[in-house]
Design an enzyme around this catalytic site. Structure first.
Site, short mmCIF file in Angstrom:
data_model
loop_
_atom_site.label_atom_id
_atom_site.label_comp_id
_atom_site.label_asym_id
_atom_site.label_seq_id
_atom_site.Cartn_x
_atom_site.Cartn_y
_atom_site.Cartn_z
N ASP A 22 0.82 -1.22 0.00
CA ASP A 22 0.00 0.00 0.00
C ASP A 22 0.85 1.26 0.00
OD1 ASP A 22 0.79 -0.87 2.64
OD2 ASP A 22 -0.49 0.70 3.48
N SER A 24 2.04 4.67 -0.80
CA SER A 24 1.37 5.79 -1.45
C SER A 24 2.18 6.19 -2.69
CB SER A 24 1.28 6.96 -0.46
OG SER A 24 2.58 7.27 0.00
N THR A 27 5.71 7.46 -1.97
CA THR A 27 6.62 6.41 -1.49
C THR A 27 7.00 5.48 -2.64
OG1 THR A 27 5.62 6.50 0.69
CG2 THR A 27 6.90 4.54 0.21
N LYS A 96 -5.66 0.55 2.43
CA LYS A 96 -5.13 1.58 3.34
C LYS A 96 -6.12 2.74 3.34
CE LYS A 96 -1.38 4.10 2.20
NZ LYS A 96 -0.23 3.79 3.01
N LYS A 133 -6.52 -0.63 6.79
CA LYS A 133 -5.28 -0.35 7.55
C LYS A 133 -5.13 1.13 7.84
CE LYS A 133 -0.97 0.71 6.61
NZ LYS A 133 0.36 0.76 5.99
N GLU A 174 -2.30 -0.15 13.46
CA GLU A 174 -0.83 -0.10 13.32
C GLU A 174 -0.23 1.11 14.03
OE1 GLU A 174 0.63 -0.03 9.25
OE2 GLU A 174 2.71 0.04 9.90
N LYS A 216 -0.81 -4.47 14.27
CA LYS A 216 0.41 -4.45 13.46
C LYS A 216 1.43 -3.54 14.14
CE LYS A 216 2.10 -3.27 8.83
NZ LYS A 216 1.84 -3.33 7.39
N GLY A 259 9.70 -2.30 9.11
CA GLY A 259 10.26 -1.04 9.58
C GLY A 259 11.66 -0.69 9.10
N SER A 285 3.37 -8.59 8.41
CA SER A 285 2.65 -7.74 7.46
C SER A 285 3.70 -6.80 6.89
CB SER A 285 1.54 -6.96 8.17
OG SER A 285 0.94 -6.04 7.27
N ARG A 288 8.61 -3.57 2.95
CA ARG A 288 9.97 -3.63 2.42
C ARG A 288 10.61 -5.01 2.53
NH1 ARG A 288 11.56 1.63 5.69
NH2 ARG A 288 9.68 0.92 6.76
#
Ligand code: 5MM
Length: 327
Positions: A22, A24, A27, A96, A133, A174, A216, A259, A285, A288
């Site tokens: 998800d 954006s 990103t 999202k 999310k 999250e 999450k 993360g 979940s 990266r």
């Protein structure tokens, strides 16, 4: 079991996890820039299509979080919209729904997106989404995070979660304590504890059914710039202890974000945590940590699709094994 509870259980089913796809548009542009590829509507559709059509993906992935643009795009060979395509493969489509971050203070952020949320949720459900999310960002630093900022984010998470359940969508809750920074693992433990306490207090206050959510969270590790880096075992122990103190047993599952950890660390930490007896299923979940190697292998070139899909399924399988300490 209600539909909501059944979906939440399925999302965190043993041996499977969630793909966070998800990103954006800004990103996605950053990720594509790292492989010298233009981020356009078409290239983003192509990339997501490549991941979602990987052979055997449904063996390891229970659900995929989509960005609004992708939610309305289609699988390229059939023209079927992604939510319908994923459902047909027994993968739950999610969406999202937060609308990014605004300044809470000069150094802290508040996630926005409550305006018009109920209406948007209704539309997403009608188009096939079964979970949503919302990501809150908590930043460790000098004299931060403040309780005021954590509380404001916890309230928004709880309001969002309630609205999702009213719309029959499972909320992924999250609260992300960032892993970047010089903070120690003990500081991460303290900040994550404070955050989870406020989040569960607010979920309770807003009468959110805990059996119908997926948490999450971040793992608890040394900040990336901290001089002492905790071992895999210490990260697993501290993360499980922190969660055990704050997450009620009704919650069916916890699906960690990666993360910015290396792919290997994200998998090893999950594997180690699954050696503990816990009340909830522990899964992934990841954005990266599932996509990095595939993105690199693809490098924006059609001829690399098979290599990229191989890289992606390898990570999905390794993390699936880690959900049962099977590495
Ligand atoms: C996939 O990235 C998600 C959205 O990012 P932006 O809104 O900033 O574009 C992000 O929320 C993601 O779902 C989670 O952080 C997990 O991804 P990682 O990469 O941390 O596993």
């Amino acid at each position: 079991m209600s539909e909501l509870h059944a979906v939440a259980h399925k999302m965190v089913e043993k041996g499977k996890g969630i793909l966070a796809a998800d990103e954006s548009t800004p990103t996605c542009a950053k990720r594509f820039a790292s492989i010298n590829t233009d981020s356009t509507t078409e290239s983003r559709n192509f990339y997501r299509n490549m991941l979602f059509t990987t052979e055997d993906i449904e063996k390891y992935i229970s659900g995929i979080i989509l960005f609004d643009e992708t939610f309305h795009q289609s699988e390229l060979s059939s023209g079927i919209k992604f939510p319908e395509y994923l459902s047909s493969k027994n993968i739950i489509p999610g969406i999202k729904v937060d609308q990014g971050l605004e300044d809470f203070s000069p150094y802290e952020k508040l996630t926005k997106g409550l305006d018009g949320l109920s209406e948007r949720l209704g539309k997403y459900y009608a188009l096939g989404a079964r979970f949503a999310k919302w990501r809150a960002v908590i930043t460790p630093g000098d004299s931060i995070p403040t309780n005021d900022c954590i509380l404001a984010n916890a309230k928004n998470l709880a309001k969002y979660a309630k609205k999702c359940q009213q719309a029959n969508l499972v909320p992924i809750v999250e609260p992300e304590v960032l892993m970047d920074g010089v903070h120690t693992i003990d500081e991460s433990f303290e900040i994550t504890s404070r955050t989870l306490k406020m989040v569960f207090d607010q979920l309770d206050e807003h009468n959110v059914s805990l059996q119908g959510i997926v948490l999450k969270p971040n793992m608890i590790l040394s900040g990336y710039e901290c001089s002492y880096q905790a071992s895999i075992e210490e990260v697993a122990e501290k993360t499980v202890n922190c969660l055990s103190a704050h997450v009620p047993s009704e919650v069916p599952g916890i699906a960690f974000l990666s993360g910015g950890q290396s792919d290997e660390d994200a998998t090893l930490h999950l594997n180690e945590m699954n050696k503990y007896e816990t009340d909830w299923n522990l899964t992934f979940s990841y954005g990266r940590a599932l996509q990095q190697s595939a993105l690199k292998a693809w490098s924006g070139k059609k001829e690399n699709v098979t290599d990229a899909q191989e890289a992606f399924i390898e990570k999905a399988k390794a993390n699936s094994l880690a959900t049962v300490s099977g590495l």
